[in-house]
Design an enzyme around this catalytic site. Structure first.
Site, short mmCIF file in Angstrom:
data_model
loop_
_atom_site.label_atom_id
_atom_site.label_comp_id
_atom_site.label_asym_id
_atom_site.label_seq_id
_atom_site.Cartn_x
_atom_site.Cartn_y
_atom_site.Cartn_z
N SER A 1 16.73 54.59 13.82
CA SER A 1 15.69 53.70 13.30
C SER A 1 16.01 53.11 11.92
O SER A 1 15.69 51.94 11.67
CB SER A 1 14.33 54.40 13.29
OG SER A 1 14.34 55.53 12.44
N GLN B 1 22.81 34.99 29.60
CA GLN B 1 22.93 36.45 29.50
C GLN B 1 22.54 36.93 28.10
O GLN B 1 21.86 37.95 27.93
CB GLN B 1 24.36 36.88 29.78
CG GLN B 1 24.87 36.53 31.16
CD GLN B 1 26.35 36.88 31.31
OE1 GLN B 1 26.71 38.04 31.45
NE2 GLN B 1 27.20 35.87 31.28
N LEU B 2 22.96 36.18 27.10
CA LEU B 2 22.74 36.57 25.70
C LEU B 2 21.26 36.71 25.38
O LEU B 2 20.85 37.66 24.70
CB LEU B 2 23.41 35.54 24.78
CG LEU B 2 23.33 35.78 23.27
CD1 LEU B 2 23.99 37.10 22.88
CD2 LEU B 2 24.00 34.61 22.53
N GLN C 1 21.50 24.71 20.58
CA GLN C 1 21.57 23.26 20.65
C GLN C 1 20.75 22.77 21.85
O GLN C 1 20.91 23.27 22.96
CB GLN C 1 23.02 22.80 20.80
CG GLN C 1 23.18 21.29 20.80
CD GLN C 1 24.60 20.87 21.08
OE1 GLN C 1 25.14 21.18 22.14
NE2 GLN C 1 25.21 20.18 20.15
N SER C 2 19.89 21.81 21.63
CA SER C 2 18.99 21.32 22.68
C SER C 2 19.64 20.20 23.50
O SER C 2 20.14 19.22 22.95
CB SER C 2 17.70 20.80 22.05
OG SER C 2 16.89 20.19 23.02
N ARG D 1 17.73 18.61 25.42
CA ARG D 1 16.59 17.71 25.52
C ARG D 1 16.61 16.65 24.42
O ARG D 1 16.18 15.51 24.62
CB ARG D 1 15.29 18.52 25.44
CG ARG D 1 14.04 17.71 25.64
CD ARG D 1 12.80 18.57 25.48
NE ARG D 1 11.57 17.80 25.61
CZ ARG D 1 10.39 18.19 25.19
NH1 ARG D 1 10.27 19.37 24.59
NH2 ARG D 1 9.34 17.42 25.34
N ASN E 1 23.21 48.12 20.65
CA ASN E 1 22.87 48.07 22.06
C ASN E 1 23.62 46.94 22.78
O ASN E 1 24.10 47.11 23.91
CB ASN E 1 21.36 47.89 22.21
CG ASN E 1 20.92 47.79 23.65
OD1 ASN E 1 20.75 46.70 24.20
ND2 ASN E 1 20.73 48.93 24.28
N ARG F 1 27.79 44.92 26.44
CA ARG F 1 28.63 43.74 26.63
C ARG F 1 30.11 43.94 26.30
O ARG F 1 30.93 43.08 26.62
CB ARG F 1 28.07 42.58 25.81
CG ARG F 1 26.62 42.22 26.16
CD ARG F 1 26.42 41.91 27.63
NE ARG F 1 25.04 41.52 27.91
CZ ARG F 1 24.60 41.06 29.07
NH1 ARG F 1 25.43 40.96 30.10
NH2 ARG F 1 23.33 40.74 29.24
#
Length: 247
Positions: free
Chosen positions: A57, A78-79, A90-91, A93, A181, A186
């Site tokens: 902790s 996945q990330l 980065q969009s 859209r 984690n 990964r």
């Protein structure tokens, strides 16, 4: 294209911060006195002891921010499953991709026939995106929209033809416990190749600024037996040595 990872920010003196937080749990004195007595040697000794106990902790008090480029949308899907983190991507859209970049998996890159099919598919996706954008943009302009608004609304739907291979950029912030984690899952040989490459590069960089904290970081088999059962890669000793000596 290759993955580009840069550790752009992190909690100053991360190991001292963690040692201070952990010591406070067991100390009758205040934080000022704790920090006055935390010389580098004492910090190292205490942190080594803390990590060996599995008391995790206190390591949540420090965080690390990475700028990541040259990765696929397949990787970022996945990330973002690692939910105790912050992401800014980065969009598609808002950013028009007149020539989108893409990630070619190594097995396809090294197979001439497969690579030809793959690149043809990428080119067709770009062609479809361009055509859809212009068709929709033209419609919205006729409907009375302003040029910038029409283009934004057009690429909003045209982006649906882009593949998982499409290159993206993302900034990620995780606290040290979440990072541990992330590395555990990964860096494992059973993780998908692209996100494993990313995790390994991220681990190399945090080891440079917090070597004691991340001394035993890596897949589960670095500190314990392999949890994969029948699905194990069977290379536990080799993997353990690799990550213990990772620089």
């Amino acid at each position: 294209m290759s993955i580009k990872v840069k550790l752009i920010e992190y909690t100053p003196n991360p190991e001292k911060v963690i040692a201070s937080a952990a010591k406070l749990c067991y100390s009758a004195v205040g934080i000022d006195e704790i920090q006055e007595n935390l010389e580098d040697e004492k910090t190292a000794k205490f942190l080594n002891m803390l990590m060996s106990y599995g008391h995790e902790s206190p390591i949540e008090h420090v965080s690390f921010t990475f700028a990541i480029e040259g990765v696929s949308r397949s990787l970022t899907h996945q990330l973002v499953r690692h939910r105790i983190a912050s992401f800014s991507q980065q969009s598609q859209r808002y950013v028009r991709l007149d020539q989108f970049k893409y990630i070619v998996p190594p097995e396809i890159e090294n197979n001439e026939e497969a690579k030809k099919i793959f690149i043809e598919a990428m080119n067709k996706d770009q062609e479809a995106y361009d055509k859809l954008t212009e068709i929709l943009k033209s419609k919205y302009l006729k409907d009375g929209m302003k040029k910038l608004q029409a283009e934004k609304k057009a690429i909003e739907d045209a982006r649906y033809v882009f593949p998982n291979a499409c290159e993206t950029k993302i900034i990620v912030t995780m606290n040290a416990r979440s990072l541990m984690n992330f590395f555990k899952h990964r860096c494992c040989n059973r993780a998908q190749w692209e996100i494993r490459s990313l995790a390994e590069e991220m681990l190399k960089q945090v080891k440079q600024v917090a070597p004691i904290l991340f001394k035993y970081a890596g897949p589960s088999c670095v500190n314990d037996k392999c949890p994969e059962g029948k699905m194990t890669c069977g290379k536990m000793q080799e993997i353990r040595e690799k990550y213990l000596n990772l620089k």
